[in-house]
Scaffold this active site. Sequence first.
Site, PDB file in Angstrom:
ATOM      1  N   ALA A 271      40.474  44.048  43.446  1.00 21.59           N
ATOM      2  CA  ALA A 271      39.253  43.048  42.629  1.00 21.59           C
ATOM      3  C   ALA A 271      39.899  41.701  42.736  1.00 21.59           C
ATOM      4  CB  ALA A 271      39.738  42.967  40.560  1.00 21.59           C
ATOM      5  N   THR A 272      41.295  40.665  43.309  1.00 18.96           N
ATOM      6  CA  THR A 272      41.393  39.214  43.150  1.00 18.96           C
ATOM      7  C   THR A 272      40.653  39.461  44.484  1.00 18.96           C
ATOM      8  OG1 THR A 272      43.634  39.912  42.475  1.00 18.96           O
ATOM      9  CG2 THR A 272      43.574  38.347  44.083  1.00 18.96           C
TER      10      THR A 272
ATOM     11  N   ASN B 102      42.641  42.991  29.991  1.00 19.07           N
ATOM     12  CA  ASN B 102      43.373  44.034  30.383  1.00 19.07           C
ATOM     13  C   ASN B 102      44.868  43.613  29.288  1.00 19.07           C
ATOM     14  OD1 ASN B 102      43.655  41.284  31.691  1.00 19.07           O
ATOM     15  ND2 ASN B 102      45.561  41.759  32.413  1.00 19.07           N
TER      16      ASN B 102
ATOM     17  N   GLN C 216      39.052  46.848  34.895  1.00 24.46           N
ATOM     18  CA  GLN C 216      39.745  47.266  33.893  1.00 24.46           C
ATOM     19  C   GLN C 216      38.246  48.185  32.739  1.00 24.46           C
ATOM     20  OE1 GLN C 216      42.061  48.085  33.370  1.00 24.46           O
ATOM     21  NE2 GLN C 216      43.327  46.869  34.239  1.00 24.46           N
TER      22      GLN C 216
ATOM     23  N   SER D 262      39.078  47.383  41.144  1.00 28.16           N
ATOM     24  CA  SER D 262      40.152  47.996  42.174  1.00 28.16           C
ATOM     25  C   SER D 262      39.949  49.584  42.397  1.00 28.16           C
ATOM     26  CB  SER D 262      41.103  47.243  41.886  1.00 28.16           C
ATOM     27  OG  SER D 262      41.081  45.672  42.568  1.00 28.16           O
TER      28      SER D 262
ATOM     29  N   HIS E  58      42.764  51.168  42.495  1.00 31.05           N
ATOM     30  CA  HIS E  58      44.037  52.029  41.938  1.00 31.05           C
ATOM     31  C   HIS E  58      43.759  51.891  40.500  1.00 31.05           C
ATOM     32  CE1 HIS E  58      46.359  48.441  40.087  1.00 31.05           C
ATOM     33  NE2 HIS E  58      44.968  47.651  41.220  1.00 31.05           N
TER      34      HIS E  58
ATOM     35  N   THR F 250      38.616  44.985  60.085  1.00 30.79           N
ATOM     36  CA  THR F 250      37.924  46.555  60.387  1.00 30.79           C
ATOM     37  C   THR F 250      37.853  47.423  58.787  1.00 30.79           C
ATOM     38  OG1 THR F 250      38.650  46.168  62.582  1.00 30.79           O
ATOM     39  CG2 THR F 250      38.979  48.424  62.095  1.00 30.79           C
TER      40      THR F 250
ATOM     41  N   CYS G 182      50.375  41.246  36.663  1.00 34.89           N
ATOM     42  CA  CYS G 182      50.053  40.534  38.223  1.00 34.89           C
ATOM     43  C   CYS G 182      50.178  39.540  38.059  1.00 34.89           C
ATOM     44  CB  CYS G 182      48.882  40.339  38.216  1.00 34.89           C
ATOM     45  SG  CYS G 182      47.353  41.369  38.818  1.00 34.89           S
TER      46      CYS G 182
END
Length: 381
Positions: A69-70, A149, A177, A197, A199, A239, A324
């Site tokens: 996401a960042t 978050n 989130q 994201s 994860h 890639t 973060c």
Amino acid sequence: MIYLDNNATTRLDPRVLEAMMPFLTEEYANAASTHPFGVRAHEAVKLARQQVAQLLGCEPTELIFTSGATEAINLAIKGVADSYASRGKHIVTVQTEHTAVLDVCRYLEGRGYEVTYLPVQPDGLLDLATVQQAIRPDTILVSVMAVNNETGVIQPIQQIAELAHAAGALFMTDATQAVGKMPLDVEQLGVDLLMFSGHKLYGPKGVGGLYVRHRKPRRVKMDALLHGGGHERGMRSGTLNVPGIVGLGQAAELCRQTMKEETVRIEALRDELEAGLLAIPGTRVNGNRAHRLYNTTNILFEGCDSDAMIMGLEGIAVSNGSACTAASVDPSHVLLAMGLNETEAFSCLRFSLGRFCSETDINICESLLGEVVGRLRSYAL
């Protein structure tokens, strides 16, 4: 370990790992290669793109895979700022946004852009009148996160998108989130840009995505940040992370299939945990309790330092802010924006539940935290 920090990251679902394994071992070809091995990798990426698109209600071609996401936030805000600079240089966002958004906005301020940082109400929600008043003729982008978050507060993004579009601005939401945890349809919500994201939804780290609207009435123009190869339709050269993308696709599909039942189960566990912790004197919930994600509760424990509580909760993972910015000694900017003072902000814990939490985990946390709070308060007497 009892893990109650799922807003920081989630455990990789074994079914996701199973889907990824062939592309970490036998099927390791570059998805851009034209030989049969590369074609198989390309087809796996194509399927993952379809799986994510189905979760978001968008077209597969409107997705750009990123490292998370960042990166997606940087690509979206900087790309839009460069592309629409001739129309205006004003951006509207919120004081409680993730630091990835806030830091990019501060960067742009140093390059001649003007940013309005909207305040929130004490419950963490935006006032729509405040949003409307902040949007100007030269506003090119309004950025409001879907779910906070730290508190789980859900913003009325559909209404905010309508306000942005009425003034000719684009609307972006950091949905890190929200994706995989609650129903999202970008067409229905009127979102122009959305990021997430892997994860955070039981997928692998190092992969995420950016939705960029290509359909009418607003085809978003955006300059690329990375050049060299023209991957992802020229918007993100490099890639492709085939194993990560496959994992993200499988994680998205599992979330789509299980979201309803997981919502009911996890919300019941969250409510049970919250009731037990609020039975401790001198506690209260931070954030609007009606408009928040079902897995999150952020609680103030009067007279207790959050770091001391975390140290006392040996074997239990909870958080005192955003992962973060965990290395920071500053109080949570989210809680300060909601009106807490520094002492109060340093006395809060975030509990974020997930797919692998059990009722036993909740009961142990309630019991141990009651002991820790009592012990810490006794030291202050």
